[in-house]
Design an enzyme around this catalytic site. Structure first.
Site, PDB file in Angstrom:
ATOM      1  N   ASN A  33     -43.438 112.256 -17.628  1.00  0.00           N
ATOM      2  CA  ASN A  33     -43.385 111.248 -18.691  1.00  0.00           C
ATOM      3  C   ASN A  33     -42.223 111.547 -19.643  1.00  0.00           C
ATOM      4  O   ASN A  33     -42.409 112.005 -20.765  1.00  0.00           O
ATOM      5  CB  ASN A  33     -44.724 111.210 -19.437  1.00  0.00           C
ATOM      6  CG  ASN A  33     -44.833 110.019 -20.355  1.00  0.00           C
ATOM      7  OD1 ASN A  33     -43.835 109.362 -20.680  1.00  0.00           O
ATOM      8  ND2 ASN A  33     -46.049 109.745 -20.793  1.00  0.00           N
ATOM      9  N   GLU A  49     -44.622 125.602 -21.084  1.00  0.00           N
ATOM     10  CA  GLU A  49     -44.752 125.517 -19.633  1.00  0.00           C
ATOM     11  C   GLU A  49     -45.474 126.731 -19.057  1.00  0.00           C
ATOM     12  O   GLU A  49     -45.599 126.870 -17.847  1.00  0.00           O
ATOM     13  CB  GLU A  49     -43.373 125.350 -19.004  1.00  0.00           C
ATOM     14  CG  GLU A  49     -42.714 124.056 -19.435  1.00  0.00           C
ATOM     15  CD  GLU A  49     -41.321 123.871 -18.863  1.00  0.00           C
ATOM     16  OE1 GLU A  49     -40.957 124.592 -17.918  1.00  0.00           O
ATOM     17  OE2 GLU A  49     -40.603 123.009 -19.381  1.00  0.00           O
ATOM     18  N   GLU A 101     -50.233 105.806 -16.190  1.00  0.00           N
ATOM     19  CA  GLU A 101     -50.251 107.100 -15.499  1.00  0.00           C
ATOM     20  C   GLU A 101     -50.691 106.970 -14.041  1.00  0.00           C
ATOM     21  O   GLU A 101     -50.934 107.969 -13.376  1.00  0.00           O
ATOM     22  CB  GLU A 101     -51.148 108.080 -16.254  1.00  0.00           C
ATOM     23  CG  GLU A 101     -50.583 108.431 -17.616  1.00  0.00           C
ATOM     24  CD  GLU A 101     -51.438 109.408 -18.402  1.00  0.00           C
ATOM     25  OE1 GLU A 101     -52.542 109.783 -17.933  1.00  0.00           O
ATOM     26  OE2 GLU A 101     -51.003 109.802 -19.499  1.00  0.00           O
ATOM     27  N   VAL A 117     -49.679 103.679 -27.479  1.00  0.00           N
ATOM     28  CA  VAL A 117     -49.129 102.500 -28.147  1.00  0.00           C
ATOM     29  C   VAL A 117     -48.980 101.425 -27.071  1.00  0.00           C
ATOM     30  O   VAL A 117     -48.526 101.714 -25.962  1.00  0.00           O
ATOM     31  CB  VAL A 117     -47.761 102.810 -28.798  1.00  0.00           C
ATOM     32  CG1 VAL A 117     -47.153 101.549 -29.405  1.00  0.00           C
ATOM     33  CG2 VAL A 117     -47.913 103.905 -29.857  1.00  0.00           C
ATOM     34  N   GLU A 123     -56.111 114.141 -27.918  1.00  0.00           N
ATOM     35  CA  GLU A 123     -56.455 113.768 -26.541  1.00  0.00           C
ATOM     36  C   GLU A 123     -55.523 112.685 -26.011  1.00  0.00           C
ATOM     37  O   GLU A 123     -55.019 112.794 -24.902  1.00  0.00           O
ATOM     38  CB  GLU A 123     -57.909 113.309 -26.473  1.00  0.00           C
ATOM     39  CG  GLU A 123     -58.370 112.853 -25.121  1.00  0.00           C
ATOM     40  CD  GLU A 123     -58.380 113.953 -24.064  1.00  0.00           C
ATOM     41  OE1 GLU A 123     -58.280 113.602 -22.867  1.00  0.00           O
ATOM     42  OE2 GLU A 123     -58.465 115.147 -24.403  1.00  0.00           O
ATOM     43  N   TYR A 127     -41.601 113.911 -28.210  1.00  0.00           N
ATOM     44  CA  TYR A 127     -42.167 115.138 -28.773  1.00  0.00           C
ATOM     45  C   TYR A 127     -41.090 116.169 -29.073  1.00  0.00           C
ATOM     46  O   TYR A 127     -41.149 116.860 -30.089  1.00  0.00           O
ATOM     47  CB  TYR A 127     -43.228 115.715 -27.839  1.00  0.00           C
ATOM     48  CG  TYR A 127     -44.412 114.786 -27.636  1.00  0.00           C
ATOM     49  CD1 TYR A 127     -44.976 114.107 -28.712  1.00  0.00           C
ATOM     50  CD2 TYR A 127     -44.958 114.584 -26.382  1.00  0.00           C
ATOM     51  CE1 TYR A 127     -46.051 113.246 -28.533  1.00  0.00           C
ATOM     52  CE2 TYR A 127     -46.039 113.739 -26.196  1.00  0.00           C
ATOM     53  CZ  TYR A 127     -46.577 113.076 -27.276  1.00  0.00           C
ATOM     54  OH  TYR A 127     -47.641 112.237 -27.101  1.00  0.00           O
ATOM     55  N   GLY A 150     -41.951 102.691 -33.792  1.00  0.00           N
ATOM     56  CA  GLY A 150     -42.340 103.643 -34.827  1.00  0.00           C
ATOM     57  C   GLY A 150     -43.834 103.842 -34.959  1.00  0.00           C
ATOM     58  O   GLY A 150     -44.285 104.676 -35.750  1.00  0.00           O
ATOM     59  N   ILE A 151     -44.618 103.110 -34.184  1.00  0.00           N
ATOM     60  CA  ILE A 151     -46.083 103.226 -34.283  1.00  0.00           C
ATOM     61  C   ILE A 151     -46.539 104.615 -33.837  1.00  0.00           C
ATOM     62  O   ILE A 151     -47.390 105.231 -34.486  1.00  0.00           O
ATOM     63  CB  ILE A 151     -46.775 102.123 -33.455  1.00  0.00           C
ATOM     64  CG1 ILE A 151     -46.525 100.758 -34.096  1.00  0.00           C
ATOM     65  CG2 ILE A 151     -48.271 102.401 -33.338  1.00  0.00           C
ATOM     66  CD1 ILE A 151     -47.011  99.584 -33.270  1.00  0.00           C
ATOM     67  N   GLY A 152     -45.978 105.123 -32.756  1.00  0.00           N
ATOM     68  CA  GLY A 152     -46.371 106.451 -32.281  1.00  0.00           C
ATOM     69  C   GLY A 152     -46.122 107.524 -33.330  1.00  0.00           C
ATOM     70  O   GLY A 152     -46.957 108.402 -33.543  1.00  0.00           O
TER      71      GLY A 152
END
Length: 158
Positions: A124, A140, A27, A87, A83, A131, A95-97
């Site tokens: 991002n 928004e 970030e 990954v 929060e 998502y 697929g971990i996320g």
């Protein structure tokens, strides 16, 4: 690669903090990280714990984490605030996320939380697309507000 998702322990926090810093670097805000493993240990396992976390582990190495805490909505009731969902860069897209988010949603079901909430930076695109694919509402309408440490210290009471 076999992934195990489990609740995090104090001994996991060194690797979890590495992930936090990796996220901050992604970030472009690594310079803003003021936290430490010691503070996270106190905040998660001290006298008044304020957050919990899941880890995604493969071969003894933590490849991802989902850090969350409980909040309260006066309109909805108990809610979980996610929060950070992080990954390791090398493991993204495996697929971990999704497995970590599954664990958060299961936690919400287990504790009868009425919402799971989180934030994502508007630039991002990979996270936003992830998502959206899961069916999350991206709101928004709300503006994020915060006071940083210096602002808290200089805040005028009364």
């Amino acid at each position: 690669m076999s992934i195990t998702i489990r609740k995090g322990t104090a001994k996991d926090l060194t690797q979890v903090f590495e992930l936090v810093k990796e996220l901050a670097e992604y970030e472009k805000a690594l310079h803003e990280v003021e936290n430490s493993v010691e503070r996270m240990t106190e905040d998660a396992f001290g006298e008044k714990p304020i957050f919990e976390f899941f880890v995604a582990e493969a071969d003894g190495k933590i490849e991802g984490t989902a850090i969350f805490y409980y909040r309260y909505s006066t309109w909805k009731g108990k809610a979980i605030f996610l929060e950070d969902l992080v990954v390791r860069k090398a493991k993204r897209g495996t697929g971990i996320g999704k497995k970590l988010l599954d664990a958060i949603v299961q936690e919400a079901k287990d504790v009868d939380a009425r919402q799971v909430m989180w934030q994502v930076l508007d630039w991002n695109e990979p996270a936003i697309n992830f998502y959206k694919k899961l069916g999350a509402n991206l709101d928004e309408e709300w503006i994020n507000c915060k006071l940083e440490l210096k602002q808290i210290q200089e805040y005028k009471m009364g």
